[in-house]
Design a protein around this motif. Structure first.
Motif, PDB file in Angstrom:
ATOM      1  N   ARG A   1      -1.443   9.182  -3.350  1.00 55.36           N
ATOM      2  CA  ARG A   1      -2.495   9.998  -2.732  1.00 55.36           C
ATOM      3  C   ARG A   1      -1.922  11.314  -2.202  1.00 55.36           C
ATOM      4  O   ARG A   1      -2.477  12.396  -2.444  1.00 55.36           O
ATOM      5  CB  ARG A   1      -3.140   9.227  -1.574  1.00 55.36           C
ATOM      6  CG  ARG A   1      -4.189  10.039  -0.799  1.00 55.36           C
ATOM      7  CD  ARG A   1      -4.584   9.339   0.491  1.00 55.36           C
ATOM      8  NE  ARG A   1      -3.481   9.306   1.440  1.00 55.36           N
ATOM      9  CZ  ARG A   1      -3.343   8.408   2.411  1.00 55.36           C
ATOM     10  NH1 ARG A   1      -4.253   7.451   2.561  1.00 55.36           N
ATOM     11  NH2 ARG A   1      -2.328   8.458   3.235  1.00 55.36           N
ATOM     12  N   GLU A   2      -0.804  11.229  -1.494  1.00 57.46           N
ATOM     13  CA  GLU A   2      -0.245  12.421  -0.856  1.00 57.46           C
ATOM     14  C   GLU A   2       0.291  13.409  -1.882  1.00 57.46           C
ATOM     15  O   GLU A   2       0.087  14.626  -1.759  1.00 57.46           O
ATOM     16  CB  GLU A   2       0.847  12.007   0.141  1.00 57.46           C
ATOM     17  CG  GLU A   2       0.270  11.273   1.362  1.00 57.46           C
ATOM     18  CD  GLU A   2       1.294  10.436   2.092  1.00 57.46           C
ATOM     19  OE1 GLU A   2       2.499  10.553   1.780  1.00 57.46           O
ATOM     20  OE2 GLU A   2       0.890   9.637   2.976  1.00 57.46           O
TER      21      GLU A   2
ATOM     22  N   GLY B   1       0.795  -1.226   0.000  1.00 58.59           N
ATOM     23  CA  GLY B   1       0.000   0.000   0.000  1.00 58.59           C
ATOM     24  C   GLY B   1       0.827   1.276   0.000  1.00 58.59           C
ATOM     25  O   GLY B   1       0.286   2.372  -0.182  1.00 58.59           O
ATOM     26  N   ARG B   2       2.137   1.154   0.189  1.00 55.24           N
ATOM     27  CA  ARG B   2       2.995   2.351   0.232  1.00 55.24           C
ATOM     28  C   ARG B   2       2.892   3.158  -1.059  1.00 55.24           C
ATOM     29  O   ARG B   2       2.776   4.383  -1.036  1.00 55.24           O
ATOM     30  CB  ARG B   2       4.448   1.936   0.473  1.00 55.24           C
ATOM     31  CG  ARG B   2       5.416   3.123   0.537  1.00 55.24           C
ATOM     32  CD  ARG B   2       6.862   2.647   0.558  1.00 55.24           C
ATOM     33  NE  ARG B   2       7.784   3.729   0.879  1.00 55.24           N
ATOM     34  CZ  ARG B   2       8.936   3.929   0.244  1.00 55.24           C
ATOM     35  NH1 ARG B   2       9.298   3.122  -0.748  1.00 55.24           N
ATOM     36  NH2 ARG B   2       9.733   4.928   0.580  1.00 55.24           N
TER      37      ARG B   2
ATOM     38  N   LEU C   1      -9.352   2.191  -2.129  1.00 57.98           N
ATOM     39  CA  LEU C   1     -10.085   3.462  -2.028  1.00 57.98           C
ATOM     40  C   LEU C   1      -9.538   4.286  -0.866  1.00 57.98           C
ATOM     41  O   LEU C   1      -9.334   5.497  -0.984  1.00 57.98           O
ATOM     42  CB  LEU C   1     -11.583   3.200  -1.834  1.00 57.98           C
ATOM     43  CG  LEU C   1     -12.368   2.730  -3.060  1.00 57.98           C
ATOM     44  CD1 LEU C   1     -13.740   2.209  -2.651  1.00 57.98           C
ATOM     45  CD2 LEU C   1     -12.517   3.849  -4.085  1.00 57.98           C
ATOM     46  N   GLY C   2      -9.279   3.623   0.254  1.00 60.59           N
ATOM     47  CA  GLY C   2      -8.720   4.321   1.413  1.00 60.59           C
ATOM     48  C   GLY C   2      -7.299   4.769   1.187  1.00 60.59           C
ATOM     49  O   GLY C   2      -6.918   5.909   1.510  1.00 60.59           O
ATOM     50  N   ASN C   3      -6.475   3.881   0.622  1.00 62.83           N
ATOM     51  CA  ASN C   3      -5.075   4.230   0.367  1.00 62.83           C
ATOM     52  C   ASN C   3      -4.946   5.419  -0.575  1.00 62.83           C
ATOM     53  O   ASN C   3      -4.084   6.282  -0.400  1.00 62.83           O
ATOM     54  CB  ASN C   3      -4.319   3.035  -0.228  1.00 62.83           C
ATOM     55  CG  ASN C   3      -3.939   1.995   0.801  1.00 62.83           C
ATOM     56  OD1 ASN C   3      -3.921   2.264   2.005  1.00 62.83           O
ATOM     57  ND2 ASN C   3      -3.641   0.788   0.335  1.00 62.83           N
TER      58      ASN C   3
ATOM     59  N   GLY D   1      -2.971  19.285  -6.088  1.00 63.11           N
ATOM     60  CA  GLY D   1      -4.284  19.824  -6.400  1.00 63.11           C
ATOM     61  C   GLY D   1      -4.480  19.914  -7.908  1.00 63.11           C
ATOM     62  O   GLY D   1      -3.779  19.276  -8.692  1.00 63.11           O
ATOM     63  N   GLY D   2      -5.448  20.706  -8.339  1.00 62.85           N
ATOM     64  CA  GLY D   2      -5.688  20.894  -9.761  1.00 62.85           C
ATOM     65  C   GLY D   2      -6.351  19.699 -10.400  1.00 62.85           C
ATOM     66  O   GLY D   2      -6.908  18.818  -9.729  1.00 62.85           O
TER      67      GLY D   2
END
Length: 330
Positions: A68-69, A61-62, A110-112, A75-76
């Motif tokens: 995600r981060e 999951g890393r 979805l969470g990751n 953004g954008g």
């Protein structure tokens, strides 16, 4: 120069023809510091890549969480993020591809990734038997209807699996190994994928680094690098490591390829350009462990088309040096 774009099969997506393969920033490629992982992804996006490929098992999951981060920081307009499901099964057997298990994997991704809907979920090189189980694909249809995923596809080891998968009408993409050392997908699968409007994602485009031209007989790999621990298929399909070509055979073939590399280009860029000569390919996803690698990968899109003579020479070298080791295996 911006990366050229291509239509992603019959979806309404247009993606950069060179995307970002996010296995290396997850794990199994030796140590990649978090800062380097983030920098490589930022560089790829800065260069115009709009397609990221990951999986739930890359670093447990890393890889998904780093994506995600980074995307949250930027953004954008959001790029397309494809992930995969299935390899968390232990044992990894066809019977494990149930609706309940797949839903659990999808919910975890979805969470990751921090999203409400996954853009593209690919079955992650499942056992061949899975392609003969319509209920698996019916379950995926259900996740689309429920809004958990937009589209689904498959990641395959074998051409035969790819051809079987695209008989299911809602499979929008196939991810497959294709490179200067693996020509077979172009013979039958690519024309059929193009005919059906199926997107083709090409992975392992540089044969695990062999086609960068930077390796030699003395190159050492760390114990946690699959190029060390999976050379004979100890952990997963051997075709994922150096495209299944014996290391020494690959090194010798790379030396024969060097004269074909255009002036001003690297061996890796030549290898990516060779793949992009195939119209059926929607996106090729080289990995990158740092900013420089990501930028160099992106630049391959700007290379001029390869000449017929160069393409013929590459095919001849494959037939003579490489095909006996790989052609009928995958």
């Amino acid at each position: 120069m911006p990366i050229a774009t291509r239509r992603f099969g019959r979806t309404d997506w247009t993606v950069s023809e060179i995307g970002f393969g996010a296995w290396a920033i997850g794990g199994s490629w030796g140590n990649v510091e978090e800062a380097d992982a983030r920098a490589s992804l930022h560089a790829a996006l800065d260069a115009g890549m709009t397609f990221i490929d990951t999986a739930d098992v890359y670093g447990d999951g890393r890889s998904e969480r780093i994506i995600r981060e980074v995307l949250k920081e930027r953004g954008g307009e959001r790029v397309i993020v494809a992930t995969k499901a299935g390899r968390r099964l232990d044992p990894h057997v066809a019977g494990g591809y149930t609706k309940a298990n797949l839903e659990a994997f999808i919910d975890r991704s979805l969470g990751n990734l921090g999203v409400e809907t996954l853009d593209l979920v690919q079955l992650h090189c499942p056992p061949t038997e899975v392609y003969y189980r319509p209920e698996v694909f019916e379950a995926l249809d259900g996740f689309v209807a429920a809004g958990k995923i937009r589209h689904y596809g498959v990641s395959v080891e074998k051409v035969e699996e790819a051809l079987k998968a695209i008989a299911f009408p809602n499979v929008v993409s196939v991810q497959i190994i294709h490179n200067l050392f693996r020509h077979r997908p172009a013979e039958l699968f690519f024309p059929e994928a193009k005919r059906r409007g199926v997107a083709v994602i090409v992975r392992v485009p540089l044969a695990s680094g062999l086609l960068t031209g930077r390796m030699n007989a003395a190159t050492a790999f760390s114990a946690d690098d699959h190029r060390q621990f999976n050379r004979h298929g100890e952990a997963f399909d051997v075709g994922e490591t150096f495209a299944g070509v014996p290391y020494e055979v690959g090194l010798a073939a790379v030396e024969e390829l060097r004269p074909l590399v255009p002036g001003g280009a690297t061996m890796a860029q030549f290898a990516l350009r060779w793949i992009l000569m195939e119209e059926a390919v929607s996106v090729v996803i080289p990995g990158a462990k740092n900013r420089a690698q990501a930028e160099a990968n992106a630049a391959a899109s700007a290379l001029a088309p390869l000449s017929p003579d160069v393409m013929d020479a590459a095919r001849a070298l494959y037939r003579e040096r490489i095909a006996p080791y790989v052609h009928q295996r995958w």
